[in-house]
Scaffold this motif. Sequence first.
Motif, PDB file in Angstrom:
ATOM      1  N   ASP A   1      12.784   7.784   7.603  1.00 19.51           N
ATOM      2  CA  ASP A   1      12.465   7.484   9.000  1.00 19.51           C
ATOM      3  C   ASP A   1      13.605   6.725   9.673  1.00 19.51           C
ATOM      4  N   HIS A   2      14.204   5.798   8.911  1.00 18.62           N
ATOM      5  CA  HIS A   2      15.304   5.006   9.478  1.00 18.62           C
ATOM      6  C   HIS A   2      16.495   5.898   9.822  1.00 18.62           C
ATOM      7  N   ASP A   3      16.915   6.729   8.852  1.00 20.40           N
ATOM      8  CA  ASP A   3      18.067   7.601   9.087  1.00 20.40           C
ATOM      9  C   ASP A   3      17.778   8.605  10.205  1.00 20.40           C
ATOM     10  N   LEU A   4      16.539   9.090  10.242  1.00 18.09           N
ATOM     11  CA  LEU A   4      16.169  10.046  11.293  1.00 18.09           C
ATOM     12  C   LEU A   4      16.225   9.382  12.666  1.00 18.09           C
ATOM     13  N   THR A   5      15.734   8.150  12.748  1.00 18.33           N
ATOM     14  CA  THR A   5      15.767   7.425  14.022  1.00 18.33           C
ATOM     15  C   THR A   5      17.198   7.169  14.470  1.00 18.33           C
ATOM     16  N   VAL A   6      18.048   6.763  13.521  1.00 19.38           N
ATOM     17  CA  VAL A   6      19.460   6.527  13.852  1.00 19.38           C
ATOM     18  C   VAL A   6      20.113   7.809  14.355  1.00 19.38           C
TER      19      VAL A   6
ATOM     20  N   TYR B   1      14.991   1.016  21.689  1.00 15.95           N
ATOM     21  CA  TYR B   1      15.105   2.459  21.467  1.00 15.95           C
ATOM     22  C   TYR B   1      13.765   3.166  21.664  1.00 15.95           C
ATOM     23  N   GLU B   2      12.654   2.400  21.518  1.00 21.51           N
ATOM     24  CA  GLU B   2      11.348   3.013  21.714  1.00 21.51           C
ATOM     25  C   GLU B   2      11.112   3.373  23.175  1.00 21.51           C
ATOM     26  N   GLN B   3      11.893   2.742  24.072  1.00 17.46           N
ATOM     27  CA  GLN B   3      11.743   3.025  25.492  1.00 17.46           C
ATOM     28  C   GLN B   3      12.680   4.138  25.962  1.00 17.46           C
ATOM     29  N   LEU B   4      13.523   4.626  25.057  1.00 17.87           N
ATOM     30  CA  LEU B   4      14.436   5.706  25.419  1.00 17.87           C
ATOM     31  C   LEU B   4      13.678   7.030  25.493  1.00 17.87           C
TER      32      LEU B   4
END
Length: 217
Positions: free
Chosen positions: A139-144, A116-119
């Motif tokens: 941070d986790h929920d925001l990333t999801v 996902y870091e490459q998206l």
Amino acid sequence: MAATEIITDPVLVSVLDAAKEARKQCNDLLDFIEQNGASAYEEPKLLAEQKVLSSRLAILRGLNRKAILSVRSTKQETTEARQEIDELHLQLQNLYYEQRHLRGEIRGCEEYNHKYEQLGMVPVEDFLAEHPQYHESTDHDLTVARIEDEHAARKELEAKRLELEKRKDALMKKNAAEKEQLATLDDTLEKWITGGQEKAGKLFEAREKKSAEDGAK
């Protein structure tokens, strides 16, 4: 250092006390015999002391058996305690190895190059501006949420791309049909033009021939 200062077990202490009393009784009897000589064996006191000594020795033997059984029991308890300690030590070693393994797994997860870091996702600031409900998220929920938003956007773009592909295919088919029609029309025109030229040539030849004949007359 006296034995009583080293040994503290009540059973063993009682054995030592009984042995001490029996020994004292034996020494008293020996002193009595030594003092009275052969006549000592005829004294009623000697017989009484012998009975007391026999009683003390019987008590000593009983206490000795009890001490032996106590020692055996203590050895058994010691063996069981040692086995328990060995098992606990083994469990501790297993926990240590498991802890080391889990730390390695955690380190691997932390250092893992997530896809996902490459998206090419929308920057956090822009995403929060469009979705203010995620301002207080972890941070986790925001990333999801960002990944899901990116997924939805890409699905929409993919649907549009497929629609454009369909339109493109339809236009290409239409162009192909029109090209085929134009080619047919070109053939028809070519035939018509070629046929017209031949007819015109024959007509001119006929006129020239007639003019030549008229001039000869």
